[in-house]
Write a protein that holds these residues in place. Structure first.
Motif, PDB file in Angstrom:
ATOM      1  N   ALA A 465       0.835  -1.199   0.000  1.00 39.52           N
ATOM      2  CA  ALA A 465       0.000   0.000   0.000  1.00 39.52           C
ATOM      3  C   ALA A 465       0.873   1.254   0.000  1.00 39.52           C
ATOM      4  CB  ALA A 465      -0.923  -0.018   1.215  1.00 39.52           C
ATOM      5  N   ALA A 466       1.972   1.210   0.759  1.00 37.73           N
ATOM      6  CA  ALA A 466       2.873   2.368   0.825  1.00 37.73           C
ATOM      7  C   ALA A 466       3.506   2.641  -0.537  1.00 37.73           C
ATOM      8  CB  ALA A 466       3.960   2.126   1.871  1.00 37.73           C
ATOM      9  N   ALA A 467       3.899   1.567  -1.240  1.00 32.10           N
ATOM     10  CA  ALA A 467       4.518   1.742  -2.560  1.00 32.10           C
ATOM     11  C   ALA A 467       3.516   2.311  -3.565  1.00 32.10           C
ATOM     12  CB  ALA A 467       5.070   0.410  -3.052  1.00 32.10           C
ATOM     13  N   LYS A 468       2.275   1.845  -3.502  1.00 32.62           N
ATOM     14  CA  LYS A 468       1.241   2.368  -4.410  1.00 32.62           C
ATOM     15  C   LYS A 468       1.016   3.860  -4.173  1.00 32.62           C
ATOM     16  CE  LYS A 468      -1.323  -1.966  -5.000  1.00 32.62           C
ATOM     17  NZ  LYS A 468      -2.585  -2.693  -4.708  1.00 32.62           N
ATOM     18  N   LYS A 469       1.041   4.255  -2.913  1.00 30.01           N
ATOM     19  CA  LYS A 469       0.868   5.667  -2.562  1.00 30.01           C
ATOM     20  C   LYS A 469       2.024   6.493  -3.129  1.00 30.01           C
ATOM     21  CE  LYS A 469       0.254   8.701   1.450  1.00 30.01           C
ATOM     22  NZ  LYS A 469       0.189   8.758   2.942  1.00 30.01           N
ATOM     23  N   LYS A 470       3.242   5.943  -3.030  1.00 32.88           N
ATOM     24  CA  LYS A 470       4.416   6.648  -3.553  1.00 32.88           C
ATOM     25  C   LYS A 470       4.344   6.765  -5.078  1.00 32.88           C
ATOM     26  CE  LYS A 470       6.687   7.021   0.422  1.00 32.88           C
ATOM     27  NZ  LYS A 470       7.821   6.162   0.744  1.00 32.88           N
ATOM     28  N   LEU A 471       3.874   5.720  -5.748  1.00 31.30           N
ATOM     29  CA  LEU A 471       3.741   5.771  -7.205  1.00 31.30           C
ATOM     30  C   LEU A 471       2.828   6.909  -7.643  1.00 31.30           C
ATOM     31  CD1 LEU A 471       3.407   1.988  -8.131  1.00 31.30           C
ATOM     32  CD2 LEU A 471       5.238   3.526  -8.867  1.00 31.30           C
ATOM     33  N   LYS A 472       1.711   7.061  -6.945  1.00 27.74           N
ATOM     34  CA  LYS A 472       0.760   8.121  -7.264  1.00 27.74           C
ATOM     35  C   LYS A 472       1.400   9.495  -7.057  1.00 27.74           C
ATOM     36  CE  LYS A 472      -3.856   9.857  -6.138  1.00 27.74           C
ATOM     37  NZ  LYS A 472      -5.059   9.708  -5.252  1.00 27.74           N
ATOM     38  N   ARG A 473       2.123   9.630  -5.957  1.00 24.34           N
ATOM     39  CA  ARG A 473       2.763  10.913  -5.645  1.00 24.34           C
ATOM     40  C   ARG A 473       3.839  11.249  -6.682  1.00 24.34           C
ATOM     41  NH1 ARG A 473       5.388  11.319   0.145  1.00 24.34           N
ATOM     42  NH2 ARG A 473       3.317  12.028   0.781  1.00 24.34           N
ATOM     43  N   ILE A 474       4.635  10.268  -7.071  1.00 25.02           N
ATOM     44  CA  ILE A 474       5.696  10.470  -8.070  1.00 25.02           C
ATOM     45  C   ILE A 474       5.103  10.978  -9.377  1.00 25.02           C
ATOM     46  CG2 ILE A 474       7.323   9.221  -9.553  1.00 25.02           C
ATOM     47  CD1 ILE A 474       7.908   7.471  -6.985  1.00 25.02           C
ATOM     48  N   GLN A 475       3.984  10.406  -9.761  1.00 25.27           N
ATOM     49  CA  GLN A 475       3.324  10.823 -10.996  1.00 25.27           C
ATOM     50  C   GLN A 475       2.814  12.256 -10.883  1.00 25.27           C
ATOM     51  OE1 GLN A 475       3.514   8.702 -13.556  1.00 25.27           O
ATOM     52  NE2 GLN A 475       2.702  10.327 -14.883  1.00 25.27           N
ATOM     53  N   GLU A 476       2.221  12.580  -9.735  1.00 23.18           N
ATOM     54  CA  GLU A 476       1.684  13.927  -9.517  1.00 23.18           C
ATOM     55  C   GLU A 476       2.776  14.983  -9.528  1.00 23.18           C
ATOM     56  OE1 GLU A 476      -0.332  13.420  -5.829  1.00 23.18           O
ATOM     57  OE2 GLU A 476      -2.164  12.615  -6.736  1.00 23.18           O
ATOM     58  N   LEU A 477       3.953  14.641  -8.994  1.00 23.39           N
ATOM     59  CA  LEU A 477       5.059  15.590  -8.910  1.00 23.39           C
ATOM     60  C   LEU A 477       5.845  15.696 -10.211  1.00 23.39           C
ATOM     61  CD1 LEU A 477       6.408  14.688  -5.341  1.00 23.39           C
ATOM     62  CD2 LEU A 477       5.184  16.772  -5.997  1.00 23.39           C
ATOM     63  N   GLY A 478       5.575  14.791 -11.153  1.00 26.67           N
ATOM     64  CA  GLY A 478       6.252  14.847 -12.441  1.00 26.67           C
ATOM     65  C   GLY A 478       7.631  14.219 -12.458  1.00 26.67           C
ATOM     66  N   TYR A 479       7.855  13.220 -11.584  1.00 23.61           N
ATOM     67  CA  TYR A 479       9.157  12.551 -11.509  1.00 23.61           C
ATOM     68  C   TYR A 479       9.157  11.169 -12.158  1.00 23.61           C
ATOM     69  CZ  TYR A 479      10.449  16.135  -8.066  1.00 23.61           C
ATOM     70  OH  TYR A 479      10.735  17.324  -7.440  1.00 23.61           O
ATOM     71  N   GLY A 480       8.113  10.846 -12.889  1.00 25.25           N
ATOM     72  CA  GLY A 480       8.002   9.513 -13.467  1.00 25.25           C
ATOM     73  C   GLY A 480       9.039   9.206 -14.533  1.00 25.25           C
ATOM     74  N   HIS A 481       9.713  10.234 -15.058  1.00 22.43           N
ATOM     75  CA  HIS A 481      10.712  10.014 -16.112  1.00 22.43           C
ATOM     76  C   HIS A 481      12.068   9.598 -15.541  1.00 22.43           C
ATOM     77  CE1 HIS A 481      11.309  14.124 -14.712  1.00 22.43           C
ATOM     78  NE2 HIS A 481      12.546  14.061 -15.181  1.00 22.43           N
ATOM     79  N   PHE A 482      12.240   9.635 -14.223  1.00 18.90           N
ATOM     80  CA  PHE A 482      13.519   9.263 -13.624  1.00 18.90           C
ATOM     81  C   PHE A 482      13.814   7.778 -13.835  1.00 18.90           C
ATOM     82  CE2 PHE A 482      13.612  12.676 -10.008  1.00 18.90           C
ATOM     83  CZ  PHE A 482      13.897  13.643 -10.949  1.00 18.90           C
TER      84      PHE A 482
END
Length: 555
Positions: A465-482
């Motif tokens: 659950a914690a990892a899923k929450k982090k995935l959502k946050r990463i996408q919102e912050l625009g860091y998914g290209h890392f």
């Protein structure tokens, strides 16, 4: 045979300025740390010369707890190339005090293939690790002070992401409470320590291209989130300049020498099981500026170190290896062939043959990156000719170059066979343009799947659950290209350290994700891997001492 420290002490060192002269490194530009160590400014990097140099990556099969000997092979190859008339330099990581006093001992090579002075390199060296530790913890102290001083103004972080670090193995510091004992001692909260090689500052130092890039990355470090869910960074804290000052000397790569007085750059030291496992980009490019052949190694097995070398270091720096060497040992192959750990030093042709599957899987993975691969068999005293021939014949059947490395016992002479193979392969079968495991614009889930399924052998990716929450946050912050940096056990393709050989169709569970906005990568924590290791029942520290003024027990 003498111990590593005895061999190191028996060699009369060349003054470091003479080593620099031998490689056309301008002596007026270097800064001595005593007679035999120097800092070389990254401003000497010449990108045109970098393009002309031959970069060679040394990686390995999945290691035993004693390791496989990548550093010894890397140094030995530099010695062997020098023996055949080539201008060779190795670019290596700095050892951490954690494993030095813990499980593995030092990390400066071994036998007659070492970087020297090994005692200083294995201990405090030029203070780079201390500078990184201080910089990291200074940010922690300044952040705590900022929260304390501004709490009456309504400022608070609902989530603090920045732990502290220390370069020792200490399981008791993994989870702690800070600010106990009254209001004047700060804000009481949960925290913890990672080991210094897992620090984001370490990753930043190793990936930065120069001082300006170092400062930019430090500014972008994400420290936490405010009450209104806004990211809070080092730039917001206003201390990036002060932290850069603490790293002003550490940014310059360290020049030392080998047992045969060839040049070596030793700089940076992230682990590959919990970080990206490569020495600094600046040290590698300096070596390529002054060397025609540059040998570098990436931590642990190829599933961790080599993958991160390609997908993180090469992706960010533009480096392109001409060749990858995979190191194998008879003991490691027998472990992967089902031989019990207490019997892997004994002859066992059947077990070794079964263990070749682990080697084959790593070779398959390396070739998927477009790399030409050769095998270096790192020889130990109890290896038999029959076992060596089995591996040689197996490689020949697949058209894979093979050479025995005996630099541990013979120095450069023991690596001439490997050196000739390397030169011949680069001249006649150079690697193709690097093919990365995933694209920048893939989703984070796609990146994880491409590494875990295609390279490790998993067939299912699950998330806490914690990892899923982090995935959502990463996408919102625009860091998914890392790019991603997977933190998992080094002892298996899977997340279970006891599953040797080649593991297939397993569940790959992502427990957490750490956003390194300054280092510009996502650390994917899988399985029960710890970012602060513990000490074994019998730590190496029990064998380290000063006897008659000389250090004993370092290896």
């Amino acid at each position: 045979m003498k111990s590593d420290i005895e061999i190191a002490r028996s060699i009369e060192l060349t003054k470091i300025k003479q080593v620099a002269r031998d490689y056309d490194i301008p002596v007026e530009e270097i800064h001595n740390y005593g007679r035999y160590i120097a800092k070389v400014p990254e401003t000497l990097i010449d990108e045109e010369k970098v393009k002309q140099s031959n970069l060679i990556l040394v990686t390995a099969i999945t290691p035993t707890k004693a390791g496989i000997g990548k550093t010894t092979v890397s140094i030995g190859l530099a010695l062997g190339l020098t023996k055949i008339g080539k201008k060779a330099i190795c670019a290596l990581r700095e050892p951490s005090l954690g494993p030095c006093f813990g499980m593995k001992g030092g990390a400066a090579g071994g036998g007659y293939a070492q970087v020297l002075p090994m005692d200083k390199i294995n201990l405090h060296f030029t203070g780079d690790f201390h500078a990184i530790t201080s910089a990291h913890n200074m940010i922690a102290a300044l952040l705590d002070n900022y929260m304390y001083q501004n709490q009456d103004n309504g400022f608070a972080l609902k989530e603090v992401l920045w732990n502290r670090v220390l370069d020792v193995n200490d399981r008791g510091l993994r989870y702690i409470i800070t600010g106990l004992g009254g209001k004047t001692n700060g804000i009481t909260r949960e925290s913890g320590f990672d080991i210094t090689p897992a620090s984001e500052i370490m990753a930043i130092l190793c990936l930065a291209k120069d001082e300006d890039d170092l400062r930019r990355r430090i500014e972008n470090i994400l420290l936490g989130f405010t009450i209104d869910n806004k990211p809070f960074t080092v730039k917001d804290l206003g201390v990036a300049g002060a932290i850069t000052v603490l790293l002003k000397d550490a940014i310059a790569p360290n020049l030392v020498q080998t047992t045969e007085h060839t040049a070596a750059f030793v700089h940076g030291g992230p682990f590959a099981n919990i970080a990206h496992g490569c020495n600094s980009v600046m040290a590698t490019k300096l070596a390529m500026t002054f060397g025609d052949y540059v040998i570098t190694e990436a931590g642990f097995g190829a599933d961790l170190g080599a993958e991160k070398f390609y997908d993180i270091k090469c992706r960010k720096s533009g480096l392109q290896p001409k060749l990858t060497i995979i190191v194998a040992t008879a003991q490691g192959l027998k472990m992967h062939g089902g031989v019990s750990l207490d019997q892997i030093k004994e002859p066992n042709a059947e077990g070794l043959t079964k263990g070749l599957a682990n080697l084959d899987k790593h070779i398959e993975n390396l070739r998927s990156f477009g790399q030409t691969v050769v095998v270096a068999f790192n020889r130990y005293a109890n290896d038999t000719e029959e076992e060596i021939d089995l591996v040689r014949q197996h490689c020949a059947a697949q058209g894979i170059g093979f050479a025995v490395n005996n630099a541990f016992v013979e120095g450069g002479n023991g690596a001439v066979e490997l050196a000739n193979l390397v030169v011949d392969t680069i001249e006649n079968q150079p690697s193709e343009p690097l093919r990365l495991a995933y694209n920048d614009d893939d989703t984070v889930e796609e990146k994880i799947s491409k590494v875990a399924c295609n390279l490790y052998g998993a067939n299912m990716i699950t998330y806490s659950a914690a990892a899923k929450k982090k995935l959502k946050r990463i996408q919102e912050l625009g860091y998914g290209h890392f790019p991603i940096c997977i933190a998992k056990t080094q002892y298996s393709f899977s997340t279970d350290p006891k599953l040797y050989g080649v593991v297939k169709d397993f569940e790959f569970h992502v427990r957490d994700i750490v956003l390194n906005a300054g280092a510009e990568m996502l650390v994917i924590i899988a399985g029960e891997i710890m970012r602060m290791p513990g000490l074994p029942k019998e730590p190496q520290a029990l064998h380290i001492d000063i006897v008659n003024g000389e250090i004993e027990g370092l290896s």
